[in-house]
Design a protein around this motif. Structure first.
Motif, short mmCIF file in Angstrom:
data_model
loop_
_atom_site.label_atom_id
_atom_site.label_comp_id
_atom_site.label_asym_id
_atom_site.label_seq_id
_atom_site.Cartn_x
_atom_site.Cartn_y
_atom_site.Cartn_z
N ALA A 91 40.79 -57.55 6.16
CA ALA A 91 40.33 -58.89 6.53
C ALA A 91 39.08 -59.30 5.77
CB ALA A 91 40.08 -58.96 8.03
N ASP A 92 38.20 -58.37 5.51
CA ASP A 92 36.97 -58.72 4.81
C ASP A 92 37.18 -58.98 3.32
OD1 ASP A 92 37.37 -56.07 4.07
OD2 ASP A 92 35.34 -55.41 4.59
N GLU A 93 38.40 -58.77 2.81
CA GLU A 93 38.73 -59.07 1.41
C GLU A 93 39.57 -60.33 1.27
OE1 GLU A 93 40.07 -55.80 -1.05
OE2 GLU A 93 39.08 -54.37 0.29
N LEU A 94 39.83 -61.01 2.39
CA LEU A 94 40.72 -62.17 2.33
C LEU A 94 40.15 -63.31 1.48
CD1 LEU A 94 43.37 -63.48 3.08
CD2 LEU A 94 42.37 -64.14 5.27
N ASP A 95 38.84 -63.53 1.54
CA ASP A 95 38.26 -64.58 0.69
C ASP A 95 38.54 -64.31 -0.78
OD1 ASP A 95 37.25 -66.20 2.70
OD2 ASP A 95 35.27 -65.27 2.68
N MET A 96 38.36 -63.08 -1.21
CA MET A 96 38.63 -62.72 -2.61
C MET A 96 40.13 -62.85 -2.91
SD MET A 96 37.50 -61.87 -5.55
CE MET A 96 35.81 -61.43 -5.20
N PHE A 97 40.97 -62.42 -1.98
CA PHE A 97 42.42 -62.55 -2.14
C PHE A 97 42.78 -64.02 -2.37
CE2 PHE A 97 46.72 -63.10 -0.51
CZ PHE A 97 47.39 -62.02 -1.06
N ASN A 98 42.22 -64.90 -1.54
CA ASN A 98 42.49 -66.33 -1.67
C ASN A 98 42.12 -66.87 -3.05
OD1 ASN A 98 43.64 -66.96 0.86
ND2 ASN A 98 41.63 -67.14 1.82
N GLN A 99 41.09 -66.33 -3.65
CA GLN A 99 40.66 -66.78 -4.97
C GLN A 99 41.66 -66.42 -6.07
OE1 GLN A 99 36.57 -65.67 -5.81
NE2 GLN A 99 36.02 -66.01 -3.67
N HIS A 100 42.56 -65.50 -5.77
CA HIS A 100 43.55 -65.06 -6.75
C HIS A 100 44.93 -65.66 -6.52
CE1 HIS A 100 40.98 -62.20 -8.86
NE2 HIS A 100 40.40 -62.03 -7.69
N ILE A 101 45.02 -66.61 -5.57
CA ILE A 101 46.28 -67.33 -5.36
C ILE A 101 46.46 -68.30 -6.53
CG2 ILE A 101 47.49 -69.03 -3.92
CD1 ILE A 101 46.18 -67.71 -1.48
N VAL A 102 47.65 -68.31 -7.08
CA VAL A 102 47.98 -69.19 -8.20
C VAL A 102 48.67 -70.43 -7.63
CG1 VAL A 102 49.30 -69.42 -10.35
CG2 VAL A 102 48.27 -67.20 -9.74
N GLY A 103 48.07 -71.59 -7.79
CA GLY A 103 48.67 -72.82 -7.29
C GLY A 103 48.53 -72.96 -5.78
N GLU A 104 49.53 -73.59 -5.18
CA GLU A 104 49.49 -73.89 -3.75
C GLU A 104 50.38 -72.95 -2.93
OE1 GLU A 104 50.57 -77.99 -3.25
OE2 GLU A 104 48.66 -78.69 -4.08
N ILE A 105 50.10 -72.94 -1.66
CA ILE A 105 50.93 -72.24 -0.67
C ILE A 105 52.00 -73.24 -0.22
CG2 ILE A 105 50.93 -71.16 1.62
CD1 ILE A 105 47.84 -70.63 1.05
N HIS A 106 53.25 -72.84 -0.26
CA HIS A 106 54.36 -73.74 0.07
C HIS A 106 55.05 -73.29 1.36
CE1 HIS A 106 54.16 -75.51 -3.94
NE2 HIS A 106 53.94 -74.28 -4.37
N VAL A 107 55.39 -74.24 2.21
CA VAL A 107 56.20 -73.97 3.39
C VAL A 107 57.66 -74.09 2.94
CG1 VAL A 107 56.83 -74.71 5.72
CG2 VAL A 107 54.46 -74.91 4.94
N ILE A 108 58.41 -72.99 3.12
CA ILE A 108 59.80 -73.01 2.63
C ILE A 108 60.82 -72.98 3.76
CG2 ILE A 108 59.22 -72.06 0.37
CD1 ILE A 108 60.31 -69.34 1.41
N SER A 109 60.37 -72.64 4.99
CA SER A 109 61.30 -72.62 6.13
C SER A 109 60.54 -72.92 7.41
CB SER A 109 61.96 -71.25 6.30
OG SER A 109 62.68 -70.87 5.16
N GLU A 110 61.25 -73.52 8.36
CA GLU A 110 60.69 -73.79 9.68
C GLU A 110 61.72 -73.41 10.73
OE1 GLU A 110 59.45 -77.64 12.40
OE2 GLU A 110 59.32 -77.82 10.22
N PHE A 111 61.24 -72.78 11.80
CA PHE A 111 62.13 -72.33 12.88
C PHE A 111 61.57 -72.76 14.22
CE2 PHE A 111 62.33 -69.41 9.34
CZ PHE A 111 63.68 -69.35 9.10
N SER A 112 62.46 -73.06 15.17
CA SER A 112 62.04 -73.38 16.54
C SER A 112 63.11 -72.97 17.51
CB SER A 112 61.73 -74.86 16.66
OG SER A 112 62.84 -75.65 16.34
#
Length: 112
Positions: A91-112
Motif C-alpha cells: 500500500a505504501d508503494e501505490l503512489d509510485m505505482f500510479n506514476q507508472h500507469i501508461v494512459g488512462e484506467i478504462h472500465v471494461i465491464s459492469e455487473f449488478s
C-alpha cells in the motif's frame, strides 16, 4: 504490461475523480493493492464478490497498462487456480505505482 482491477462503485468514483489516471490510497486495513493479470479472474471477482458484498451490489472491471520495466519489480502470486494471478503492491508503494500507469484506467465491464 496490461493489468486488470476489479472495483466497487466507491473505488470507481475515486478513480473517476482522478481523471481515470490513478487508483486511490488503500484503507488502513488493506496493506496490499492487488491488480490481476487477466480479465477472466478480474471478472470473477467483480461479478461474484463485488456484486455480493458491496452496498449497491455492483462490480466493475478496470483495465490499465503499467510500464513493463516497472512491473517486473513485483512478483506474480497465484492464489487459487492457475489463472488467479495477482501482483502484490504494498500500500505504501501505490503512489509510485500510479506514476507508472501508461494512459488512462478504462472500465471494461459492469455487473449488478
Amino acid at each position: 504490461m496490461i493489468l486488470y482491477r476489479p472495483v466497487g462503485t466507491k473505488e470507481l468514483e475515486l478513480i473517476k475523480d482522478s481523471g481515470y489516471l490513478k487508483f486511490p490510497p488503500r484503507l488502513p486495513e488493506q496493506p496490499i493493492f492487488y491488480p490481476v493479470l487477466n480479465e477472466k479472474y478480474a471478472t470473477e471477482i467483480a461479478s461474484q464478490w463485488n456484486v455480493k458484498y458491496n452496498e449497491d451490489h455492483k462490480g466493475y472491471v478496470t483495465m490499465f497498462e503499467i510500464e513493463d520495466v516497472y512491473s517486473k519489480k513485483f512478483e506474480v502470486h497465484i492464489v487459487g487456480d492457475n489463472y488467479h494471478q495477482e501482483l502484490w503492491v504494498p500500500a505504501d508503494e501505490l503512489d509510485m505505482f500510479n506514476q507508472h500507469i501508461v494512459g488512462e484506467i478504462h472500465v471494461i465491464s459492469e455487473f449488478s
